[in-house]
Motif scaffolding. Sequence first.
Motif: not given
Length: 277
Positions: A166-181, A187-193
């Motif tokens: 999963m890549t998300v375009g945002g890097a706010t606190k809420l965007d980062k709140a998902v990463k620990p899961h 399951l991998q998670y990254n921030h990049k627009k």
Amino acid sequence: MNLINPQRLEDYIVKLLMEGEQSTTSLLSRVRVIRKNTTKQGFYAALRKLKAEEVALTYKGKVSLSTVWINKMKSSFEEIGRKYAAGQASFSVLDLDDRESMSYSFSTIKNLDIFWGYSQSILMHNTPDNNPIYAYDPHYWFYFAHKETETELLKEIVQHKRQFLMTVGGATKLDKAVKPHFNNKYLQYNHKKLFRKDNYYITVIGDYISEVMLDEGTGKKIDNVYGSTNELNDAIVEKLKQILEAKVRCKIKISKNKSKADKLKKMMGRDFYILKK
């Protein structure tokens, strides 16, 4: 909730209750036939949870599905049902030939999300397991607004030892709140627009591409919610749920295109560890 391939105890209870009202003792016995390790305590805990969620009702030792929940489910599938009845969607995405596509419009994002999850499940079960699932969301807000559905889908992916990148375009606190899961190799998670539009979502499974377009106003509302807070709380979740339920036009396009899918996977998988099978 997964009633086609039940995973949780609650799923098995609801699936059995779809046959009609039953006594609690009979229901427990039937659940134990299917799920042999079910304890009495676990069964009643699951029943209490279903009651709290207004899915099930108990009265004088009898259990039944809530008519409120049944009506909600009916409403959720109404639009999809109309499309089937109209002959638009003898939905078989697996029948698509290369470079063919099908598109559907919905009046609420929740209805679209149900259909989207259903189609992703079909594709996951009919494409090679060594093919990761690639996803891009401007914000993964569905994880908060429709959490039960999203967590069940993620659980199913992990159980099939399939990678979800999963890549998300945002890097706010809420965007980062998902990463620990997203805390294992599947399951991998990254921030990049990756895409310019804030109302564009895309998933690639095998040679199949699912593209979701929300209206621009909705994209801005979600962006505003994410930019307005530094913490996840009940009020934020409620705002996102209201967006999910709102009457807005949205659409999904599912296409089969090997060449385009390969290019997207190369671009979307750049920052992840891909397992070799």
